[in-house]
Design a protein around this motif. Structure first.
Motif, PDB file in Angstrom:
ATOM      1  N   LYS A   1      12.453  -8.932  12.719  1.00 17.56           N
ATOM      2  CA  LYS A   1      11.656  -9.733  11.778  1.00 17.56           C
ATOM      3  C   LYS A   1      11.702 -11.221  12.132  1.00 17.56           C
ATOM      4  O   LYS A   1      10.684 -11.899  12.092  1.00 17.56           O
TER       5      LYS A   1
ATOM      6  N   GLN B   1       3.954  -4.350   2.545  1.00 20.75           N
ATOM      7  CA  GLN B   1       2.736  -4.982   3.068  1.00 20.75           C
ATOM      8  C   GLN B   1       3.022  -6.308   3.777  1.00 20.75           C
ATOM      9  O   GLN B   1       2.158  -6.838   4.451  1.00 20.75           O
ATOM     10  N   ALA B   2       4.223  -6.841   3.578  1.00 16.97           N
ATOM     11  CA  ALA B   2       4.561  -8.138   4.173  1.00 16.97           C
ATOM     12  C   ALA B   2       5.945  -8.066   4.807  1.00 16.97           C
ATOM     13  O   ALA B   2       6.772  -7.238   4.408  1.00 16.97           O
ATOM     14  N   LEU B   3       6.207  -8.941   5.767  1.00 18.68           N
ATOM     15  CA  LEU B   3       7.513  -8.938   6.439  1.00 18.68           C
ATOM     16  C   LEU B   3       8.652  -9.099   5.446  1.00 18.68           C
ATOM     17  O   LEU B   3       9.702  -8.482   5.585  1.00 18.68           O
ATOM     18  N   ALA B   4       8.414  -9.935   4.418  1.00 20.82           N
ATOM     19  CA  ALA B   4       9.465 -10.207   3.445  1.00 20.82           C
ATOM     20  C   ALA B   4       9.869  -8.951   2.673  1.00 20.82           C
ATOM     21  O   ALA B   4      10.971  -8.872   2.140  1.00 20.82           O
ATOM     22  N   GLU B   5       8.977  -7.978   2.617  1.00 16.15           N
ATOM     23  CA  GLU B   5       9.293  -6.736   1.881  1.00 16.15           C
ATOM     24  C   GLU B   5       9.924  -5.679   2.785  1.00 16.15           C
ATOM     25  O   GLU B   5      10.369  -4.645   2.310  1.00 16.15           O
TER      26      GLU B   5
ATOM     27  N   ILE C   1       1.907  -4.524   8.939  1.00 18.83           N
ATOM     28  CA  ILE C   1       2.387  -5.791   8.382  1.00 18.83           C
ATOM     29  C   ILE C   1       1.963  -6.968   9.261  1.00 18.83           C
ATOM     30  O   ILE C   1       1.540  -8.015   8.765  1.00 18.83           O
TER      31      ILE C   1
ATOM     32  N   ASN D   1      -1.543  -7.760   8.630  1.00 19.68           N
ATOM     33  CA  ASN D   1      -1.627  -8.437   7.322  1.00 19.68           C
ATOM     34  C   ASN D   1      -1.227  -9.903   7.436  1.00 19.68           C
ATOM     35  O   ASN D   1      -1.902 -10.790   6.925  1.00 19.68           O
ATOM     36  N   GLU D   2      -0.093 -10.133   8.108  1.00 15.10           N
ATOM     37  CA  GLU D   2       0.425 -11.502   8.190  1.00 15.10           C
ATOM     38  C   GLU D   2      -0.505 -12.401   9.013  1.00 15.10           C
ATOM     39  O   GLU D   2      -0.605 -13.589   8.774  1.00 15.10           O
TER      40      GLU D   2
ATOM     41  N   ARG E   1       8.469 -13.407  13.009  1.00 13.82           N
ATOM     42  CA  ARG E   1       8.082 -14.597  12.224  1.00 13.82           C
ATOM     43  C   ARG E   1       7.741 -15.755  13.142  1.00 13.82           C
ATOM     44  O   ARG E   1       6.766 -16.465  12.937  1.00 13.82           O
TER      45      ARG E   1
ATOM     46  N   GLY F   1      -3.639 -11.957   9.036  1.00  9.70           N
ATOM     47  CA  GLY F   1      -4.913 -11.986   8.312  1.00  9.70           C
ATOM     48  C   GLY F   1      -6.032 -11.314   9.097  1.00  9.70           C
ATOM     49  O   GLY F   1      -7.195 -11.710   9.011  1.00  9.70           O
TER      50      GLY F   1
END
Ligand code: ADE
Length: 341
Positions: free
Chosen positions: A41, A29-33, A77, A80-81, A45, A83
């Motif tokens: 990525k 669900q997030a870039l970090a995952e 993602i 999501n990031e 970012r 929002g």
């Protein structure tokens, strides 16, 4: 069993029944995952952070690369990031009116994701130009010569297009994407991490050696890795005690006819046909007829990986099976072949 447990159990049952849901729940669900694609990525970012600081919509993004590498996942993602919401359109079937309906319903900053954007009809692509550039939509009211064009203002949105065939996008359309990101095949190590994570998420017990084996045979593609994991899990449940040991994994892969290079029956049929029917060299059209797959599927799905592992090269005279392909499939090299490489 507590009410809570009962609920969890029901949810799990539901997820099992809805294969799609299972796959969806595996998605980060997030870039970090998100595993791998480090350069992509890093760039995302930067752009996301900058757009947030400016309180503007992110620039339009074009994802380029073979299928199954996570373009849709990344689009989700990104929304999501930021929002914001993700809306999806399907490239080939979208008409101007469908597009207008989607566009006029977007909120500020929303992401519109269009997969296979190179297959969007030319006139639909063109109607996107003013939307991408000035966030306006030209709508024709009435028909023919008496039609009026009204300009409808749109929310500032981000178009994310995904394509396996960048060359098929019209120049002016291509140029309107401010950010172009290229996705490449994953390394076996990256795929192994994803397999482990998904195995844990789905409560699948799998030995490290088995993870490595599946990763090695996933053709650098996350989607294939997930599919293999679930197929092999089924095999382990029925033929073993549910645990994917190294031995069970090897047995299952043999059962599903996935070879050392991760090639399946269809890949091997493609290569065999090329070698047996055409002496190792054929044009796309002839090959497509011989293997009963459309040309686009060969170009987008089969060939990129065969090229990557050095089993196939594209020449001006057509597709050419390499020495490695001959060897792998157990054919003797024809005499002339040696001189070609
Ligand atoms: N699902 C699809 N692509 C993925 C990735 N790169 N990392 C984790 N999960 C994924």
């Amino acid at each position: 069993m507590s009410e809570h447990d009962e609920h969890d159990k029901q949810m799990e049952q539901l997820r099992r029944e809805e294969g799609e849901e299972v796959e969806y729940s595996l998605r980060p669900q997030a870039l970090a995952e998100f595993i791998g694609q480090e350069r992509v990525k890093e760039q995302l970012r930067i752009h996301i952070e900058a757009a947030k600081q400016r309180k503007e919509a992110l620039e339009h993004i074009l994802f380029v690369g073979p299928p199954g590498l996570g373009k849709t996942t990344l689009a989700k993602i990104i929304a999501n990031e930021m929002g914001t919401n993700l809306k999806q359109g399907i490239g080939p079937t979208m008409e101007r009116l469908d597009l207008a309906t989607i566009l006029t319903n977007l909120d500020e900053g929303d992401v519109l994701f269009v997969d296979e954007i190179h297959r969007m009809k030319g006139y639909v692509q063109e109607s996107l130009y003013p939307a991408m550039e000035d966030y306006t939509l030209d709508l024709a009211i009435g028909q023919g010569a008496s039609a009026d064009i009204v300009q409808v203002p749109l929310a500032r949105f981000t178009l994310i297009g995904a394509t396996t065939r960048e060359g098929l996008l019209a120049g002016p359309f291509h140029d309107r994407f401010g950010i172009r990101l290229h996705l490449d095949y994953y390394t076996p190590e990256e795929i192994q991490i994803a397999i482990r994570r998904n195995g844990e998420g789905q409560k699948i017990e799998i030995e490290e050696e088995a993870e490595r084996e599946l990763a090695r045979r996933s053709r650098g593609t996350m989607r294939i890795a997930n599919k293999l994991l679930f197929n092999v899990r089924d095999y382990a449940v029925v033929k073993g005690n549910g645990v994917i040991t190294h031995e069970i994994a090897e047995e299952a892969l043999e059962f599903f006819r996935i070879d050392e290079f991760g090639l399946d029956e269809r890949d091997r049929f493609y290569l065999r046909t090329l070698i047996e029917k055409f002496g190792g060299r054929a044009g796309l059209k002839a090959l497509s007829v011989a293997v009963s797959e459309d040309e686009r599927t060969l170009e987008d799905v089969y060939e990129p990986y065969l090229i990557k592992i050095g089993f196939l090269t594209l020449t001006r005279q057509g597709r050419l099976a390499t020495d490695h392909a001959y060897e792998h499939l157990g054919y003797e090299l024809p005499d002339y072949h040696q001189t070609l490489f």
